[in-house]
Design a protein around this motif. Structure first.
Motif, short mmCIF file in Angstrom:
data_model
loop_
_atom_site.label_atom_id
_atom_site.label_comp_id
_atom_site.label_asym_id
_atom_site.label_seq_id
_atom_site.Cartn_x
_atom_site.Cartn_y
_atom_site.Cartn_z
N VAL A 184 -3.76 14.91 -24.23
CA VAL A 184 -2.63 13.98 -24.17
C VAL A 184 -1.31 14.72 -24.00
O VAL A 184 -0.49 14.40 -23.12
CB VAL A 184 -2.58 13.09 -25.42
N SER A 196 2.71 6.73 -15.98
CA SER A 196 1.99 7.98 -16.25
C SER A 196 1.80 8.20 -17.75
O SER A 196 0.77 8.70 -18.19
CB SER A 196 2.78 9.16 -15.65
N GLU A 197 2.80 7.80 -18.52
CA GLU A 197 2.71 7.96 -19.97
C GLU A 197 1.57 7.14 -20.54
O GLU A 197 0.83 7.59 -21.43
CB GLU A 197 4.04 7.55 -20.61
N SER A 198 1.39 5.94 -20.01
CA SER A 198 0.29 5.09 -20.49
C SER A 198 -1.06 5.71 -20.14
O SER A 198 -2.00 5.67 -20.94
CB SER A 198 0.41 3.70 -19.85
N VAL A 199 -1.14 6.30 -18.94
CA VAL A 199 -2.40 6.92 -18.53
C VAL A 199 -2.71 8.15 -19.39
O VAL A 199 -3.86 8.41 -19.74
CB VAL A 199 -2.34 7.31 -17.03
N CYS A 200 -1.67 8.90 -19.74
CA CYS A 200 -1.88 10.12 -20.53
C CYS A 200 -2.53 9.83 -21.87
O CYS A 200 -3.33 10.63 -22.37
CB CYS A 200 -0.53 10.83 -20.74
N TYR A 201 -2.20 8.73 -22.47
CA TYR A 201 -2.76 8.40 -23.78
C TYR A 201 -4.25 8.08 -23.72
O TYR A 201 -4.91 7.95 -24.75
CB TYR A 201 -1.99 7.26 -24.42
N THR A 202 -4.78 7.95 -22.52
CA THR A 202 -6.21 7.69 -22.36
C THR A 202 -6.99 8.98 -22.11
O THR A 202 -8.22 8.94 -22.04
CB THR A 202 -6.46 6.72 -21.19
N LYS A 203 -6.28 10.10 -21.92
CA LYS A 203 -6.94 11.36 -21.62
C LYS A 203 -7.15 12.19 -22.88
O LYS A 203 -6.52 11.96 -23.92
CB LYS A 203 -6.10 12.15 -20.61
N CYS A 227 -0.77 16.32 -20.58
CA CYS A 227 -0.51 15.27 -19.58
C CYS A 227 0.92 14.75 -19.71
O CYS A 227 1.63 14.57 -18.71
CB CYS A 227 -1.51 14.14 -19.74
#
Length: 240
Positions: free
Chosen positions: A76, A66-73, A79
């Motif tokens: 941030v 989830s942390e990796s996905v948050c950095y794409t939003k 998330c």
């Protein structure tokens, strides 16, 4: 508001609403908590602890993903906060389950130890009681039948020898009586000691049961809070 600044204002408003919802989530979930199911056996406790270890690893893996996905939003931090809260709630629930299982194992160990002590005290008391019922050893009977004097012997010597034998027998009888009295006194002392040990074991078991009940009640409340937080996090995630 200027037309060029309207999209930015909308995004700020959305972020503010999301932050408020995240802050309110733990409070909203207080009434939706389910207590941790009680452990019924050591085997169940061991299985629960093994499952908690696996589930805890899964929670950390899911947070990393989830942390990796948050950095794409775009939002941030929001998330990341949601991912951390989800991890915290899951770990709290697992910790409550782990504590309950560990407490059951400790209580079971103490209970078995107390039962062993009580059984040992009972056997000691029974053994002493059985020994007390055994008849005392019979004293040796002295044959006082006059024997023919050896040739050349004197009557005075035979009488002195007989008197000495009688004195030795009387001394032996007195010693045996003292030993029997000492044995009876020792048995009575052991009976008293065994009774005191049994009372101590019973008292310790009662205290252990009371502590266990209080601990279980505390863990149920903690588990309830953890479940509430988890439900709140899930509700917040669905709204997004």
């Amino acid at each position: 508001m200027r037309p060029s600044l309207k999209p930015l204002g909308d995004m700020i408003a959305v972020a503010a609403l999301a932050a408020l919802a995240a802050l309110a989530a733990p409070v909203q979930a207080e009434s939706n908590v389910q207590p941790v199911p009680p452990t019924r056996s050591v085997e169940q406790a061991n299985a629960t602890l093994a499952k908690v270890a696996k589930d805890r690893a899964v929670v950390h893996e899911e947070f990393a993903a989830s942390e990796s996905v948050c950095y794409t939003k775009f939002f941030v931090n929001h998330c990341l906060d949601q991912a951390k809260e989800k991890r915290r709630v899951a770990l709290s629930r697992l910790r409550a389950t782990e504590v309950e299982a560990e407490h059951f194992k400790r209580a079971d160990s103490v209970e078995k130890r107390d039962a062993d002590l009580a059984e040992r005290a009972r056997k000691d008391a029974e053994e002493e009681k059985y020994r007390a019922t055994l008849p005392p050893k019979e004293a040796k009977v002295v044959d006082e039948t006059p024997r023919p004097a050896p040739k050349g012997g004197k009557i005075v010597d035979r009488e002195a020898e007989h008197a000495a034998k009688v004195q030795r027998q009387e001394a032996q009888d007195a010693a045996d009586a003292g030993k029997r009295a000492a044995a009876v006194a020792a048995f009575e002392r052991k009976q008293v000691d065994a009774q005191q040990r049994q009372e101590k074991v019973a008292k310790k078991k009662a205290e252990s049961d009371a502590k266990r009940a209080a601990h279980e009640e505390s863990e149920k409340k903690k588990a309830a809070a953890a479940e509430a937080a988890a439900a709140a996090a899930a509700s917040a995630a669905k709204k997004q």
